[in-house]
Design a protein around this motif. Structure first.
Motif, PDB file in Angstrom:
ATOM      1  N   HIS A   1       0.826  -1.210   0.000  1.00 54.15           N
ATOM      2  CA  HIS A   1       0.000   0.000   0.000  1.00 54.15           C
ATOM      3  C   HIS A   1       0.864   1.265   0.000  1.00 54.15           C
ATOM      4  O   HIS A   1       1.960   1.281   0.563  1.00 54.15           O
ATOM      5  CB  HIS A   1      -0.932   0.000   1.205  1.00 54.15           C
ATOM      6  N   VAL A   2       0.335   2.317  -0.613  1.00 51.21           N
ATOM      7  CA  VAL A   2       1.074   3.573  -0.742  1.00 51.21           C
ATOM      8  C   VAL A   2       0.384   4.639   0.107  1.00 51.21           C
ATOM      9  O   VAL A   2      -0.841   4.764   0.082  1.00 51.21           O
ATOM     10  CB  VAL A   2       1.132   4.041  -2.213  1.00 51.21           C
ATOM     11  N   LYS A   3       1.170   5.382   0.860  1.00 51.90           N
ATOM     12  CA  LYS A   3       0.648   6.511   1.615  1.00 51.90           C
ATOM     13  C   LYS A   3       1.173   7.785   0.978  1.00 51.90           C
ATOM     14  O   LYS A   3       2.386   7.927   0.768  1.00 51.90           O
ATOM     15  CB  LYS A   3       1.071   6.461   3.081  1.00 51.90           C
ATOM     16  N   VAL A   4       0.277   8.686   0.654  1.00 46.20           N
ATOM     17  CA  VAL A   4       0.628   9.914  -0.056  1.00 46.20           C
ATOM     18  C   VAL A   4       0.386  11.104   0.871  1.00 46.20           C
ATOM     19  O   VAL A   4      -0.738  11.318   1.334  1.00 46.20           O
ATOM     20  CB  VAL A   4      -0.187  10.061  -1.351  1.00 46.20           C
ATOM     21  N   PHE A   5       1.427  11.870   1.135  1.00 48.06           N
ATOM     22  CA  PHE A   5       1.328  13.076   1.955  1.00 48.06           C
ATOM     23  C   PHE A   5       1.103  14.274   1.041  1.00 48.06           C
ATOM     24  O   PHE A   5       1.765  14.410   0.005  1.00 48.06           O
ATOM     25  CB  PHE A   5       2.608  13.297   2.749  1.00 48.06           C
ATOM     26  N   CYS A   6       0.184  15.138   1.462  1.00 48.53           N
ATOM     27  CA  CYS A   6      -0.063  16.372   0.699  1.00 48.53           C
ATOM     28  C   CYS A   6      -0.764  17.373   1.601  1.00 48.53           C
ATOM     29  O   CYS A   6      -1.156  17.050   2.727  1.00 48.53           O
ATOM     30  CB  CYS A   6      -0.909  16.092  -0.545  1.00 48.53           C
ATOM     31  N   GLU A   7      -0.917  18.583   1.112  1.00 51.11           N
ATOM     32  CA  GLU A   7      -1.689  19.587   1.831  1.00 51.11           C
ATOM     33  C   GLU A   7      -3.175  19.311   1.655  1.00 51.11           C
ATOM     34  O   GLU A   7      -3.607  18.758   0.640  1.00 51.11           O
ATOM     35  CB  GLU A   7      -1.350  20.975   1.321  1.00 51.11           C
ATOM     36  N   ALA A   8      -3.974  19.704   2.664  1.00 53.38           N
ATOM     37  CA  ALA A   8      -5.410  19.415   2.642  1.00 53.38           C
ATOM     38  C   ALA A   8      -6.083  19.982   1.396  1.00 53.38           C
ATOM     39  O   ALA A   8      -6.973  19.346   0.822  1.00 53.38           O
ATOM     40  CB  ALA A   8      -6.064  19.991   3.901  1.00 53.38           C
ATOM     41  N   ARG A   9      -5.623  21.138   0.937  1.00 54.39           N
ATOM     42  CA  ARG A   9      -6.278  21.775  -0.209  1.00 54.39           C
ATOM     43  C   ARG A   9      -6.092  20.995  -1.500  1.00 54.39           C
ATOM     44  O   ARG A   9      -6.813  21.221  -2.478  1.00 54.39           O
ATOM     45  CB  ARG A   9      -5.784  23.215  -0.374  1.00 54.39           C
ATOM     46  N   HIS A  10      -5.104  20.095  -1.530  1.00 58.76           N
ATOM     47  CA  HIS A  10      -4.870  19.291  -2.734  1.00 58.76           C
ATOM     48  C   HIS A  10      -5.370  17.850  -2.597  1.00 58.76           C
ATOM     49  O   HIS A  10      -5.321  17.098  -3.575  1.00 58.76           O
ATOM     50  CB  HIS A  10      -3.372  19.253  -3.057  1.00 58.76           C
ATOM     51  N   ALA A  11      -5.827  17.465  -1.406  1.00 60.35           N
ATOM     52  CA  ALA A  11      -6.113  16.050  -1.142  1.00 60.35           C
ATOM     53  C   ALA A  11      -7.219  15.501  -2.030  1.00 60.35           C
ATOM     54  O   ALA A  11      -7.097  14.392  -2.572  1.00 60.35           O
ATOM     55  CB  ALA A  11      -6.467  15.862   0.331  1.00 60.35           C
ATOM     56  N   GLU A  12      -8.299  16.240  -2.194  1.00 57.45           N
ATOM     57  CA  GLU A  12      -9.417  15.730  -2.995  1.00 57.45           C
ATOM     58  C   GLU A  12      -9.008  15.556  -4.450  1.00 57.45           C
ATOM     59  O   GLU A  12      -9.323  14.541  -5.084  1.00 57.45           O
ATOM     60  CB  GLU A  12     -10.618  16.671  -2.884  1.00 57.45           C
ATOM     61  N   ARG A  13      -8.283  16.514  -4.977  1.00 58.70           N
ATOM     62  CA  ARG A  13      -7.851  16.450  -6.372  1.00 58.70           C
ATOM     63  C   ARG A  13      -6.936  15.267  -6.621  1.00 58.70           C
ATOM     64  O   ARG A  13      -7.110  14.482  -7.554  1.00 58.70           O
ATOM     65  CB  ARG A  13      -7.076  17.727  -6.708  1.00 58.70           C
ATOM     66  N   ILE A  14      -5.945  15.108  -5.738  1.00 56.80           N
ATOM     67  CA  ILE A  14      -5.012  14.000  -5.893  1.00 56.80           C
ATOM     68  C   ILE A  14      -5.726  12.668  -5.687  1.00 56.80           C
ATOM     69  O   ILE A  14      -5.529  11.708  -6.444  1.00 56.80           O
ATOM     70  CB  ILE A  14      -3.841  14.148  -4.908  1.00 56.80           C
ATOM     71  N   GLY A  15      -6.584  12.612  -4.683  1.00 57.90           N
ATOM     72  CA  GLY A  15      -7.314  11.385  -4.411  1.00 57.90           C
ATOM     73  C   GLY A  15      -8.188  10.951  -5.571  1.00 57.90           C
ATOM     74  O   GLY A  15      -8.249   9.757  -5.916  1.00 57.90           O
ATOM     75  N   ASP A  16      -8.871  11.898  -6.199  1.00 61.81           N
ATOM     76  CA  ASP A  16      -9.727  11.569  -7.344  1.00 61.81           C
ATOM     77  C   ASP A  16      -8.921  10.934  -8.468  1.00 61.81           C
ATOM     78  O   ASP A  16      -9.376   9.979  -9.119  1.00 61.81           O
ATOM     79  CB  ASP A  16     -10.432  12.831  -7.858  1.00 61.81           C
ATOM     80  N   GLU A  17      -7.719  11.442  -8.703  1.00 61.31           N
ATOM     81  CA  GLU A  17      -6.891  10.892  -9.779  1.00 61.31           C
ATOM     82  C   GLU A  17      -6.348   9.509  -9.418  1.00 61.31           C
ATOM     83  O   GLU A  17      -6.315   8.602 -10.252  1.00 61.31           O
ATOM     84  CB  GLU A  17      -5.753  11.846 -10.117  1.00 61.31           C
ATOM     85  N   LEU A  18      -5.947   9.338  -8.159  1.00 64.68           N
ATOM     86  CA  LEU A  18      -5.393   8.042  -7.756  1.00 64.68           C
ATOM     87  C   LEU A  18      -6.454   6.941  -7.752  1.00 64.68           C
ATOM     88  O   LEU A  18      -6.160   5.782  -8.027  1.00 64.68           O
ATOM     89  CB  LEU A  18      -4.745   8.152  -6.376  1.00 64.68           C
ATOM     90  N   ARG A  19      -7.689   7.318  -7.455  1.00 67.18           N
ATOM     91  CA  ARG A  19      -8.770   6.319  -7.469  1.00 67.18           C
ATOM     92  C   ARG A  19      -9.007   5.734  -8.853  1.00 67.18           C
ATOM     93  O   ARG A  19      -9.547   4.620  -8.975  1.00 67.18           O
ATOM     94  CB  ARG A  19     -10.074   6.936  -6.963  1.00 67.18           C
ATOM     95  N   GLN A  20      -8.618   6.454  -9.879  1.00 74.80           N
ATOM     96  CA  GLN A  20      -8.859   6.001 -11.256  1.00 74.80           C
ATOM     97  C   GLN A  20      -7.837   4.969 -11.725  1.00 74.80           C
ATOM     98  O   GLN A  20      -8.000   4.372 -12.784  1.00 74.80           O
ATOM     99  CB  GLN A  20      -8.852   7.208 -12.211  1.00 74.80           C
ATOM    100  N   ILE A  21      -6.807   4.737 -10.941  1.00 74.24           N
ATOM    101  CA  ILE A  21      -5.771   3.780 -11.341  1.00 74.24           C
ATOM    102  C   ILE A  21      -6.335   2.369 -11.234  1.00 74.24           C
ATOM    103  O   ILE A  21      -6.829   1.974 -10.168  1.00 74.24           O
ATOM    104  CB  ILE A  21      -4.520   3.933 -10.461  1.00 74.24           C
ATOM    105  N   PRO A  22      -6.289   1.578 -12.288  1.00 71.72           N
ATOM    106  CA  PRO A  22      -6.787   0.199 -12.226  1.00 71.72           C
ATOM    107  C   PRO A  22      -6.063  -0.599 -11.143  1.00 71.72           C
ATOM    108  O   PRO A  22      -4.833  -0.564 -11.033  1.00 71.72           O
ATOM    109  CB  PRO A  22      -6.471  -0.355 -13.624  1.00 71.72           C
ATOM    110  N   GLY A  23      -6.844  -1.277 -10.317  1.00 72.76           N
ATOM    111  CA  GLY A  23      -6.273  -2.098  -9.259  1.00 72.76           C
ATOM    112  C   GLY A  23      -6.286  -1.464  -7.884  1.00 72.76           C
ATOM    113  O   GLY A  23      -6.044  -2.148  -6.884  1.00 72.76           O
ATOM    114  N   VAL A  24      -6.542  -0.160  -7.789  1.00 74.24           N
ATOM    115  CA  VAL A  24      -6.677   0.479  -6.477  1.00 74.24           C
ATOM    116  C   VAL A  24      -7.986  -0.007  -5.859  1.00 74.24           C
ATOM    117  O   VAL A  24      -9.059   0.183  -6.429  1.00 74.24           O
ATOM    118  CB  VAL A  24      -6.656   2.013  -6.590  1.00 74.24           C
ATOM    119  N   VAL A  25      -7.905  -0.653  -4.705  1.00 73.12           N
ATOM    120  CA  VAL A  25      -9.092  -1.261  -4.107  1.00 73.12           C
ATOM    121  C   VAL A  25      -9.760  -0.355  -3.078  1.00 73.12           C
ATOM    122  O   VAL A  25     -10.934  -0.532  -2.760  1.00 73.12           O
ATOM    123  CB  VAL A  25      -8.752  -2.625  -3.476  1.00 73.12           C
ATOM    124  N   ASP A  26      -9.037   0.623  -2.550  1.00 74.21           N
ATOM    125  CA  ASP A  26      -9.625   1.555  -1.594  1.00 74.21           C
ATOM    126  C   ASP A  26      -8.683   2.731  -1.439  1.00 74.21           C
ATOM    127  O   ASP A  26      -7.474   2.619  -1.705  1.00 74.21           O
ATOM    128  CB  ASP A  26      -9.852   0.883  -0.241  1.00 74.21           C
TER     129      ASP A  26
END
Length: 329
Positions: free
Chosen positions: A278-303
Motif C-alpha cells: 500500500h502507498v501513503k501519499v502526503f499532501c496539503e489538505a487543499r490538494h487532497a481531494e484532487r489528488i485522491g480523485d486521480e489516484l482512485r482512477q488507477i486500475p487495481g486500487v481497491v480503496d
C-alpha cells in the motif's frame, strides 16, 4: 484506579523508515525513525482484569500465538491474567502493511497499565511497548515522533507539527488480505543484503534532514527526504537472499502517478510505503481531494482512505468521558 478500560490509539506511518534490529529479543532497532499518527486508522482495545478469560482480535478468538504474546506482556508487567478479558479491534486491515502492530502494541500496553493501575517510568513504558512492536512506541505520543537507538534501548521525542501545515495522508490500498512476509522475519533476512550496512550508516543523516525540514517548515524538503528513505528501505529486502518484494504492479502505478502530479502541477506531494504494497501519499489538505480523485482512477486500487493527522492514546472508563493519555516525562 483499576478496572475495565478502553484505549483508542492511532496507527502511525514512518516518514523516515525503521528496518532492521540490533537486538531481536528486546526489539531494539538498528536505526531510528520519524513518524506521524493517522487519525482514520485506529485500534480500540478493551481490558477487564476481572473478566472471563476472553482474548479476541477483530471479533474472533485469538490464535494461541496471539494470545501468548499478550500473556507474555502481562508476565513482564507483573499483572495477574487469570481472569483477564483482552479484546482488541483494528478499524482497518490487520497485518496488511498499515502498521496495525504499532497501534495495537501501544493500545495493549496503555490498556494494561490503566486497567491494573500500574505506575511505570517513561523508559519502562517505552521499552515494553517496543518489545511488542518496533513501531509501537511512536503511537504513544502525538505529533511527529522520533525514535533513536541509544545504548541498550531507544529514546522517544515528540516534534510538534507546524501550525501552518494542514496535512492529509491518502492511504492507497493496492491489494486485499495480509501481506506475504511478516516484518520481523523479513528484517532478519534483510541482513543478507549487500546494502544493509549502507542503509544503517546513512540513516542518521535522513533523520536529521527531516527534523530540520520540520523546524524550517519546508514541506517539499521533508517529502523529498521521506521518499529517499522509503526507496532505500525497500532496496534492502529486494536485494536480500532470497529477495523479498512487497510492492505489486499497482504500487508502482501509484508511485508514478504521484510523481507525475507533482511535476505537472508543481505541488508538494510525496509517497511512502511500509512493509506492504500500500502507498501513503502526503499532501496539503487543499490538494487532497484532487489528488485522491486521480489516484482512485488507477486500475487495481481497491480503496483510498483520506486521513487527518491523528492523536495520542485516548482512555475511557465506564461512565466517564474519554481522556487523553500522556506518557510520563
Amino acid at each position: 484506579m483499576t478496572g475495565p478500560v478502553t484505549v483508542t490509539t492511532c496507527s502511525n506511518i514512518a516518514l523516515i523508515k525503521y528496518w532492521g534490529k540490533r537486538d531481536a529479543e528486546r526489539n531494539i532497532p538498528d536505526v531510528g525513525s520519524l513518524s506521524l499518527p493517522l487519525g482514520a486508522l485506529q485500534t480500540v482495545t478493551t481490558v477487564d482484569p476481572d473478566g472471563r478469560g476472553r482474548f479476541e482480535l477483530d471479533g474472533r478468538e485469538m490464535s494461541e500465538r496471539e494470545r501468548e504474546r499478550i500473556l507474555a506482556l502481562c508476565r513482564r508487567l507483573g499483572v495477574d491474567a487469570a481472569h483477564l478479558d483482552f479484546c482488541t479491534e483494528n478499524r482497518f486491515p490487520t497485518a496488511a502493511g498499515l502498521a496495525s502492530s504499532a497501534s495495537g502494541g501501544a493500545a495493549a500496553v496503555v490498556a494494561l497499565i490503566e486497567a491494573f493501575g500500574l505506575q511505570l517510568s517513561r523508559d519502562r513504558i517505552i521499552a515494553e511497548t517496543l518489545r511488542v512492536s518496533g513501531s509501537a512506541p511512536r503511537s504513544l505520543i502525538e505529533g511527529f515522533a522520533r525514535i533513536d537507538p541509544v545504548g541498550d534501548g531507544v529514546s522517544l521525542r515528540a516534534l510538534p507539527v507546524p501550525a501552518a501545515w494542514d496535512l492529509r495522508v491518502l492511504v492507497v490500498c493496492t491489494a486485499t488480505g495480509p501481506k506475504k512476509h511478516l516484518s520481523r522475519d523479513a528484517m532478519a533476512q534483510s541482513r543478507t543484503s549487500p546494502y544493509y550496512d549502507a542503509w544503517v550508516a546513512s540513516h542518521p543523516s535522513d533523520l536529521d534532514a527531516a527534523e530540520q525540514a520540520i523546524h524550517d517548515m519546508d514541506l517539499a524538503s521533508l517529502l523529498a527526504t521521506m521518499e529517499h528513505s522509503t526507496l532505500k528501505m525497500h532496496a534492502v529486502p529486494v536485494t536480500s537472499r532470497p529477495a523479498i518484494i512487497y510492492w505489486n504492479a499497482v504500487t508502482w502505478a501509484v508511485i508514478e502517478r504521484v510523481r507525475a502530479i507533482r511535476e505537472r502541477e508543481h505541488i508538494p506531494a510525496g509517497f511512502t510505503m511500509d512493509a506492504g504494497p500500500h502507498v501513503k501519499v502526503f499532501c496539503e489538505a487543499r490538494h487532497a481531494e484532487r489528488i485522491g480523485d486521480e489516484l482512485r482512477q488507477i486500475p487495481g486500487v481497491v480503496d483510498l482512505i483520506t486521513t487527518e493527522i491523528g492523536h495520542g492514546p485516548i482512555v475511557q472508563r465506564a461512565g466517564a468521558a474519554p481522556e487523553p493519555w500522556r506518557l510520563p516525562a
